[in-house]
Design an enzyme around this catalytic site. Structure first.
Site, short mmCIF file in Angstrom:
data_model
loop_
_atom_site.label_atom_id
_atom_site.label_comp_id
_atom_site.label_asym_id
_atom_site.label_seq_id
_atom_site.Cartn_x
_atom_site.Cartn_y
_atom_site.Cartn_z
N LYS A 78 6.06 0.48 4.63
CA LYS A 78 4.31 0.06 4.66
C LYS A 78 4.41 -1.13 5.05
O LYS A 78 5.30 -1.97 4.21
CB LYS A 78 4.03 0.48 3.60
CG LYS A 78 2.12 0.64 3.74
CD LYS A 78 1.42 1.03 2.79
CE LYS A 78 0.26 1.11 3.58
NZ LYS A 78 -1.02 1.36 1.69
N SER A 158 -4.92 4.34 3.28
CA SER A 158 -4.15 3.52 3.85
C SER A 158 -2.93 3.65 4.36
O SER A 158 -2.86 2.76 5.03
CB SER A 158 -4.34 1.61 3.34
OG SER A 158 -3.65 1.99 2.20
N SER A 182 -4.26 6.08 -1.66
CA SER A 182 -3.85 5.80 -0.17
C SER A 182 -2.59 6.44 -0.23
O SER A 182 -2.12 5.60 1.05
CB SER A 182 -3.96 4.69 -0.52
OG SER A 182 -5.08 3.04 -0.40
#
Length: 492
Positions: A78, A158, A182
């Site tokens: 990420k 997210s 998330s």
């Protein structure tokens, strides 16, 4: 071996050890898949040369019978994780061109264990979002589609790049972060497994901060075993993070398949919210029956302050975000917009560098921390947060784990909720309480909606009892036998 990218992380690990495949072959296969899947926009940076170098180094170790727990296994990272000399932007314009001079602790742990980095994955800007539509680099597209429709759906947020990449076989597993859901909500939207560990289980050092008392690193994988393996490498005490807890990291994989006979499962009555689709409720009921059939006992529990979790979260998280994001001013790194003087430069840089959702949350946070409103909002929210944690502690005096839905719906279309922030925020209704209490939670794919989209069930555990959580999650996974996969429309 055909179609290497269909292997699970555990399967690839075993094949590498048996010398049936090489890391170079595996990494090359993933890089090819990533190139073919540009339409999903899952990656914002591809580190092809670095990946092949790491794969060759792993092959040399494996040839000698050496190597770590993740030796030669290609992962996606990420874009919130600092990776030394590799572009790290948190998917924000304000961090344009930023290449950290250091590596986050979690990614350092992964490289220590031999993992290979394929690239950096898209996410909502500064992890603020539930749909991966706020990224400066554009929306991530969910690999799944509704039956008979070609409408593009969100992958959740997210960590939408992480969930989409795992679901579309663009990496074996991915790192993610969870501040209010998330990891778990994107996993539910994409038919993957997402594990949010206990707060303090994984180091936050070198991960771009959103809300420091809520943020936690964790993995997204194809199945429960893969996430257990990932957590084993990601977790551990770190002196550089004062919130990191000095506890031994268990062998999480070893507990999978152990009997859950006698396990006590709680069903929070407050999670039966008005307007929840019938198919979500039915899936929840099926999950209860699966656990009973495996020998668990089930009882209803109460979490009376759950109804205040969302408003509490949307006071605490923006307050912390407004403080954390004050450091982005254009002086030392990232975007700089020239101004008449330094104050003008700050204002112009931040106005140009932050997207609309980030600006909204900074304003909300600044407001609730301001004189005259601090006591009315922020202080009250912190008190309610303590009550929410007490509710969970009380429930866990009676039961071992809690079972709930992960999200109140399946994935929705890109743009469907963009103009309605409240509707977007409601997506986190089942996940946010876990972060406020610092507990571990996992989402397991358990079925399909009427439109053919994945739905997840969430298990919540006691602090630092990820072993029981994973054991129960594995039982759900075995019973659900979720084998569905998205059709690779992006290759057409």
């Amino acid at each position: 071996m055909s179609d290497l990218t269909k292997l699970t992380l555990a399967g690839a690990r075993d094949a590498l050890k048996k010398k049936e495949i090489t890391s170079t072959e595996l990494t090359g296969a993933y890089l090819k898949e990533m190139e073919a899947a540009a339409a999903l926009n899952a990656y914002v940076t591809v580190t092809a040369d670095k990946a092949m170098e790491m794969a060759k180094a792993s092959d040399a170790k494996l040839a000698k019978g050496e190597g770590g727990a993740l030796e030669g296994l290609p992962l996606g990272i990420k874009d919130l994780y600092c990776t030394k000399d590799v572009l790290t932007t948190a998917c924000s314009h304000i961090l344009d061109g930023f290449k950290p001079a250091y590596e986050s602790t979690v990614t350092s742990n992964l490289w220590r264990d031999g993992a290979v980095m394929l690239g950096k994955l898209n996410n909502d800007e500064f992890a603020m979002g539930s749909s991966n539509e706020t990224s400066h680099y554009g929306s991530v597209v969910n690999p799944w589609r509704r039956k008979g429709s070609d409408a593009k759906l969100v992958p959740g947020g997210s960590s939408g790049g992480s969930s989409a990449a795992v679901a579309a076989n663009l990496c074996l597993a991915a790192t993610a972060t969870d501040t209010g859901g998330s990891i778990r909500q994107p996993a539910a939207f994409t038919g993957t497994v997402g594990l949010k560990p206990t707060y303090g289980r994984c180091s936050r050092w070198g991960i771009v901060a959103f809300a420091s008392s809520l943020d936690q690193a964790g993995p997204i994988g194809r199945d429960v075993r893969d996430t257990a393996i990932m957590l084993g490498s990601m977790a551990g005490h770190d002196e550089k993070d004062t919130t990191s807890v000095d506890r031994a990291v268990p062998d999480y994989e070893a507990v999978l398949g152990q009997s859950i006979k006698g396990l006590s499962v709680g069903i929070p009555k407050e999670y039966r919210v008005d307007g929840m689709p019938g198919e979500i409720d039915e899936l929840w009921s099926r999950g209860i029956e699966w656990l009973k059939a495996a020998g668990a006992t089930v009882k209803e529990v109460s979490l009376p302050h759950t109804k205040y979790a969302l408003p509490t979260y949307y006071i605490v998280a923006p307050a912390e975000c407004s403080s954390n994001l004050a450091r982005y001013d254009g002086v030392r790194y990232g975007l700089r917009v020239d101004g008449r003087d330094i104050t003008d430069m700050y204002e112009k840089t931040r106005a140009a560098g932050f997207g609309a959702e980030v600006r909204r949350r900074v304003l909300m946070g600044t407001y609730v921390l301001s004189a005259g409103y601090y006591d009315a909002y922020y202080l009250k929210a912190q008190k309610v947060r303590s009550l929410i944690a007490q509710d969970f502690a009380s429930a866990f005096s009676e039961v071992d784990v809690l079972l709930t839905p992960t999200a109140p719906s399946a994935a929705f279309a890109i743009g469907e909720k963009s103009d309605d922030p409240l509707s977007m925020y409601l997506n986190d209704v089942f996940t946010v309480p876990v972060n406020l209490a610092g507990l571990p939670g996992i989402s397991v794919p358990a079925g399909l909606s009427g439109e053919g989209l994945p739905l997840g069930l969430q298990l919540i555990g006691r602090t630092f009892d990820e072993e029981t959580l994973l054991k129960a999650a594995y039982a759900i996974e075995q019973a659900a036998d979720f084998k569905a996969a998205p059709e690779a429309w992006w290759k057409a």
